[in-house]
Design a protein around this motif. Sequence first.
Motif, short mmCIF file in Angstrom:
data_model
loop_
_atom_site.label_atom_id
_atom_site.label_comp_id
_atom_site.label_asym_id
_atom_site.label_seq_id
_atom_site.Cartn_x
_atom_site.Cartn_y
_atom_site.Cartn_z
N ALA A 21 1.03 -1.09 -0.15
CA ALA A 21 -0.10 -0.07 -0.13
C ALA A 21 0.82 1.43 0.04
CB ALA A 21 -0.86 0.18 1.30
N ARG A 22 0.58 2.17 -0.73
CA ARG A 22 1.20 3.52 -0.97
C ARG A 22 0.54 4.46 -0.43
NH1 ARG A 22 5.77 2.57 -4.40
NH2 ARG A 22 5.64 0.86 -5.45
N PRO A 34 -3.90 -10.07 2.88
CA PRO A 34 -5.27 -10.09 2.87
C PRO A 34 -5.91 -11.27 3.51
CG PRO A 34 -4.34 -9.92 0.61
CD PRO A 34 -3.28 -9.94 1.50
N ALA A 35 -5.07 -12.30 3.78
CA ALA A 35 -5.17 -13.60 4.33
C ALA A 35 -5.80 -13.20 5.88
CB ALA A 35 -4.34 -14.83 4.10
N ASP A 36 -4.86 -12.66 6.57
CA ASP A 36 -4.60 -12.58 7.91
C ASP A 36 -5.34 -11.08 8.40
OD1 ASP A 36 -3.47 -14.81 8.51
OD2 ASP A 36 -1.39 -14.03 7.82
N ARG A 37 -5.46 -10.38 7.20
CA ARG A 37 -6.09 -8.80 7.29
C ARG A 37 -5.20 -8.10 8.34
NH1 ARG A 37 -10.69 -8.58 4.86
NH2 ARG A 37 -11.00 -6.50 5.83
N LEU A 38 -3.80 -8.30 7.84
CA LEU A 38 -2.83 -7.51 9.01
C LEU A 38 -2.12 -6.72 8.14
CD1 LEU A 38 -1.39 -10.55 10.80
CD2 LEU A 38 -2.70 -8.88 11.73
N LEU A 57 -6.10 -5.03 9.97
CA LEU A 57 -6.89 -4.04 8.86
C LEU A 57 -8.48 -4.16 9.09
CD1 LEU A 57 -4.63 -5.07 6.10
CD2 LEU A 57 -4.69 -2.93 7.15
N ASP A 58 -9.22 -3.18 8.55
CA ASP A 58 -10.43 -3.32 8.92
C ASP A 58 -11.25 -2.55 7.61
OD1 ASP A 58 -13.02 -3.59 9.54
OD2 ASP A 58 -13.07 -1.86 11.07
N GLY A 59 -11.23 -3.50 6.70
CA GLY A 59 -11.81 -3.14 5.27
C GLY A 59 -11.31 -2.07 4.57
#
Length: 71
Positions: A21-22, A34-38, A57-59
């Motif tokens: 992410a930039r 994405p798998a762990d949402r970390l 991460l939350d959405g």
Amino acid sequence: MDHRLIDLLVCPVCKGPLQLARNAAGQPQELQCPADRLGFAVRDGIPVMLESEARVLDGELASPPSAPTLG
Ligand SMILES: [Zn+2]
């Protein structure tokens, strides 16, 4: 900064691929699983690949590879 370094990185938790992410300036800001949402922060171009340092991460994933579409 050698971007290939980031390309080689995988999630320390699930060993899956990470998404970079930039920020608004186009600088690497965070590596997201994405798998762990970390999200693993990138500080001064150096990814902090520590699960203890990761944030949940939350959405707000940069670009999920296969976004589920519900309804
Ligand atoms: Zn992971």
